[in-house]
Design an enzyme around this catalytic site. Sequence first.
Site, PDB file in Angstrom:
ATOM      1  N   ASP A 545      38.806  47.081   0.394  1.00  0.00           N
ATOM      2  CA  ASP A 545      37.699  46.755   1.282  1.00  0.00           C
ATOM      3  C   ASP A 545      38.035  45.496   2.080  1.00  0.00           C
ATOM      4  OD1 ASP A 545      34.842  46.914   2.160  1.00  0.00           O
ATOM      5  OD2 ASP A 545      34.767  44.979   1.124  1.00  0.00           O
ATOM      6  N   HIS A 548      41.561  43.285   6.193  1.00  0.00           N
ATOM      7  CA  HIS A 548      41.976  42.329   7.212  1.00  0.00           C
ATOM      8  C   HIS A 548      41.561  40.902   6.880  1.00  0.00           C
ATOM      9  CE1 HIS A 548      38.350  44.648   8.185  1.00  0.00           C
ATOM     10  NE2 HIS A 548      37.810  43.488   8.460  1.00  0.00           N
ATOM     11  N   ASP A 646      29.934  52.871   6.324  1.00  0.00           N
ATOM     12  CA  ASP A 646      29.501  51.632   6.977  1.00  0.00           C
ATOM     13  C   ASP A 646      28.724  51.901   8.256  1.00  0.00           C
ATOM     14  OD1 ASP A 646      30.664  49.824   5.155  1.00  0.00           O
ATOM     15  OD2 ASP A 646      32.631  50.162   6.038  1.00  0.00           O
TER      16      ASP A 646
END
Length: 1521
Positions: A545, A548, A646
């Site tokens: 999750d 980045h 999401d």
Amino acid sequence: MSEESKIVSVKINYQKFEDSTLYRLKKKTVLRVVPGESLLGKHISIQTNYPTNEKKEFVRYEFANLQWYSRYGEKLDTRDDFAEIKELEMYCQVQMLKSGTFKFNIIEEESKALGTCGSIYVQVEPDIRVGHDKHNLKLESIRCQTVLTKCLGPLSSWESKLRVAKESGYNLIHFTPIQELAGSRSAYSLMDQLKIDHTYGNVGYEDVGKVVAKMRDEWGIASLCDIVLNHTGNESPWLQEHPEATYSCHTMPHLRPAFLLDFLLAKVGEDCNKGNFEMLGCPAVIENEDHLQALRYQIVTNYLPKINIHEFYQIDVEKYFTMFVDGMRTRAPPTALTEAVSTELTFETPINYTRKEVHINIEHALKIYNVFRPDCFDEDTRVRRCGETFRKVLEDYNNKIRAEIDGMMNYAIDNCIAGARYERVQNDGPKYRTIDVSHPLFVPYFTHTNAEKATIEEVEKMMYGEGGKYFMGHNGWVLGQDALVDFALKQAGIGNVYLKREIIAWGDSVKLRYGEKPEDSPYLWQRMKEYVETTAKYFDGLRLDNCHSTPLHVAEYLIDCARKVNPELYVVAELFTNSAASDNIFVNRLGITSLIREALSAWDSHEEGRLVYLYGGEPVGAFFNNPKRPLAPSIAHAIFLDQSHDNPSPILKRSVFDLMPSSALVSMACCASGSNRGYDELVPHHIHVVTEERQYQEWGKNVNENSGIIAAKRALNDLHGLMGIEGYTEVFVDQMHPDIVAVTRQNPITHESFILVAHTAFSYPNPYAGATYVRPLIFEGKFVEIYLEAEIRSRKEQPYARPNDFVKDTKYINGLTDYEVIIRQNIQLKDSKIFKNEPIIHGDKTQLDFINLKPGSVVVVRVVPHNEVSVRLRELHVIVQEFHNQKGPKFNDLKNIISKLDLVDLNLALFSCNEEERDRGLGFETYDIPGFSRLPYAGLQGFLSYLNDISPKNDLGHPFCNNLREGNWMIDYMFNRLRQSDKTKELAHWLEVNTEPMKGIPRYLIPAYFDVIVTGAYELLIEHALKLMPSFISKGSVFQQLLALASLQFLAPIKSARLPDLSPNISDPKPPTLCTTLAAGLPHFSTGYMRCWGRDTFIALRGLMLLTGRYDEARYIIIGFAGTLRHGLIPNLLDGGKNSRFNCRDAVWWWLYCIEQYVTEAPNGKAILREKVSRLFPTDDSEAKPAGECDQLLYEVMQEALNVHFQGLVYRERNAGKRIDEHMTDHGFNNQIGIHPETGFVFGGNDANCGTWMDKMGSSQKANNKGVPSTPRDGSAVELVGLQASVLKFLSSCSDYPYKSVERKNKDSNETISWSFKEWAEKIEKNFEKYFYVDENDSNTLVHKRKIYKDTHGASRRFADFQLRCNFPIAMVVAPQLFNPDHAWEALEMARKHLLGPLGMKTLDPDDWSYRGNYDNSNDSDDPKVAHGANYHQGPEWLWPIGYYLRARLIFAKKLGKLKETQAETWSILTAHLKELRTSPWRGLPELTNENGSFCSGSCTTQAWSVATILETLYDLENHK
């Protein structure tokens, strides 16, 4: 090596760290790491962290050296695994039996201590085993469904809820974190990473594991679970004991001003909620822009001044002013003689971020500002004025900081207002109406632990003490932030993303601070290690999750730990870097298998179709992979989702009617596919990861095959799986209509296809919408069935009614029920509701007409080739397999046919430029592709020059491919041309027979099969050509072989450029009727009188003919030119002999030097000296004689040439005048040759002609250079003296040469003067350094550069003697005995510094007044130095001299003990030539380049002597070992 093993090669290059280049492999692949061109000549080893011992675990930073192998698979005997790279097909090899990502490093022997000097990563896909049979889930067959684990309810009910995924055709379930959730109940805010959430009952990991194992073993469904590494819930109890694991006011002091601003904004929210701004234009319920602007005004005007953020970045002016004045008064005043300090004052960054903490060095300040002032007449005044200046500097600094911070605060408040605008005002936002803990006015960036009731003043004090440990920064993401940079760390300048309010923060989670290594935060690293290992133990894969925002080194460590638990771990990542290169860095470093990609990011159907094409597969009709070509880089594997958890429901973003067509498009992508639970059930709202607490429905209870689009999704998932398993890897996307997309998935072997047509509905159609008109579906092949037909419609009167009466169930997540999906599977056209019932057949094409394609509909058609096409495809596939396996009847037949060809035949089969092809007179030219280009060669190389570039890139839109698709012209041309020669008729027939099946297959497939056949034939031709050459070539490096193959370009029998007829008495083997001649260059010097140049031929002959074993053809050429001797010279232009022109002084010396080389290098080479030469011109004035009338032995002809030079000769060219040269002046036709009696140097020429290779004659009347040679080089040219010395030394020791001296008559006394060859050679050697070397003390005013060798001696233009040119290294190679080694090396260093270019040598020193580096023969200016290309040899960089330069360096490096480093330097220079050879469509080396290696349009694209001298250099490198 097992049957399944596939061998691939990947290049690794010097100083290229390819972290962002991705290579993907299947397990069991044999990987060969091969050196790139940049490694030539270097001593390197290849290291890898792949565990070469099967039993050993992967350890990221443990590297082992790999064994080197030759191109033939033999182990190389290396020193400590370091090998010298001379061959680009040597390799290191590993069979990849473990999954993950592995690194390969280059270590250079000479710089081992400096670490790696180049690297690549290679990713190996995991085996995901499921089912009773433990079959492997192919990545392209994955169908994943995401579930919010917290919505599964008690573990005892999971099976019935997860059964929905099974019955819907999914084979992978993605679980959000199963661990204990924090107070916000966000699925991604964990309170305890080591416990299972209480929602699931009193259960542990083992209990969850049993459910997951049952899914895997009984249902054939794999599992994937999230891991959250970069934050933890605010309420995590372990944070109280380990606050050091966070970014807090204590661990990160630079965040203190940002925390204070955050606390202030929380107070603003409290005050707004209390109604304090009601009368000021901003009520507690913020509903419009006016409210927001009133709120902004209050913050800027009344709140920000309470915290004065700028003071945290300012200096205490009074404190430092006092220190400065005190310092001035305690030291002696400066005087006018005191030296002033001119540097600026440095303001040191705060450390603790207390107010006005900025520091300066007061001593340094005193040196700068405590100065003598001539305007002050007493000390007090001086002190006061110096102090004022100093104070102003400090105040200016503070003012600048104030302005910068004020601007930053305005920007930060704008960001705050923008967030409030989205949440409370915008129509696409949630429109919150309350201000509370769940919905704060401004999302908090920090925890305010124990400070809820504190004042701003109190909290400021707290943040410097114990309380500051618990003021912890929240996590989030920053738009546009470099994913490789930790945004919480201190940044350049005075701001940070927390202070600027640039984070989209998650107010329920604290960002975790790992530091650089486990020792920086031991508890955190250990805790997260246990968390990750436990998750990996029970699940087949992990989803990273917020990848980045996870520090790379942390994720590396933890994923490595996970792989020790589960070596076949499937790793998926949520990664948003906005850069494919940055994505690949994460993929490589972490071993990510699949990246999440979302169809909802498409704004229309065209973009959605583009994404389907982008995320996997090859284009339909793609070229077959050639095992001999290096592996091309890949894009990261995708798991392509129609909706991620999401994102809000596409029912809100698009329309309910788009769910099925968009999902169908996703299922056609050649990658993993996926969806979110609720999508198929038509849940019309966002199943929110934070707020959703209801449970999913169970299969059979309100969810079944008739719910939502489940039935259609099952069919689409099954299709996706079938295509992934059975290898439907080719994809074609066709935008048939703005809302209608067709996608073809094709099997590249059987060419069976599935064609989907999807009618998207990104917005709601008209409630009564009917069918959309769309052009017919036309395909090549036979219709088999409609695999699926499906449409969605409302159960209401209006078939496209919007959902408007949905009622949420209070306990369970429910979807829309007033829509139905009608599906029909495996039907024929007669049963179709979308197509007309009968197809229209046009030859091989089938047309299906749409009659009822409505919004939201999808149809999938299965297509196979027609029977006769299938037969042809099978025939072609046999050929493909035979070429790939290098065996089989057809392959062997071709190999046998090719084995009968000689090198002349191979020139015809492979090369032949347009001019040569026309010269053959058989009606052919090189193949012309309309609208693109004429191919460089008529032979197969012409096609391969483009195919080699087109095929690896799958550039099917190239005009080359268009031409193949549009007709059979190229195919027919290829074999029809070869049929014209008896020697290549069999080859032509084989090509005709084996390309014939292509003419009956779909045209779009032809480029791929054409490539296989032509490339296969080409490779066999090349292989055979190399076998016909000596071992230096046949067993040599690829570089040597490419140069040797390039030699074939120049050597062909050409009718318009014959050798003179040879004596019938010549030795066996007798020459053919039409002898092979050597073209100076292509295409300009390929036919007619311009093909055969004396000097070019003999400069190139050794490299192109002797080193390649073409001794008889070389003998014919040497003898043929010998027959033309006249005036003691070999002709400049041969032109058949009878029309030869004798205007060059150098060709005869190159001819004599070639004879020397032939005698010493060819088998029984000395026999050539007694070869019969048929003299065309027995005397200078005789007419041409027929062959055999006047025969002489070759040594007699040689002796005549030497005697004429020794005697000296002045002559005028025959037929002088415009007939033979329209530009030369009359004086230029007068020639002289001779030998200087004092030095022994050969000399000749005058300032009106140019008798050496630098032979450009001015031709511009306008520029007044007509008849003016740019480079006469009269006198004694340095390379001719070298050639002369070499020949004389050879003759003096050659027992088979009957003469030992030369004689001449003294003109005055008639006395006979005789010099022995030995005496003559010694005379030259004695005088060479004296007259040619320019030492460092030379005082001659014409000297421009010292420590060089002159270009000429005794030139009529005296300055020309001293010009630095590229000719002296030629003399060094042919006659190294003439040179003092130290002087030679100094001169070569000067050449390296001033003349060396990327590919060639500058022909003149750039510092010379005549230097002009760019050649343009079409220049029509009035500048005499460049008009009509007058600067041909006045700067442009010629390639052939670089061969002699490099060879000279090797010779003298060996003498001076510098050989090893010089060899490495030589290889480094030659990499550019190798690249040029490999990439030029002509597969050769050019005549010259313009300055600094830039392209020269006037140059021959491939030149004989350029290729020859580089091949000679490689020969020397081989023999200087």
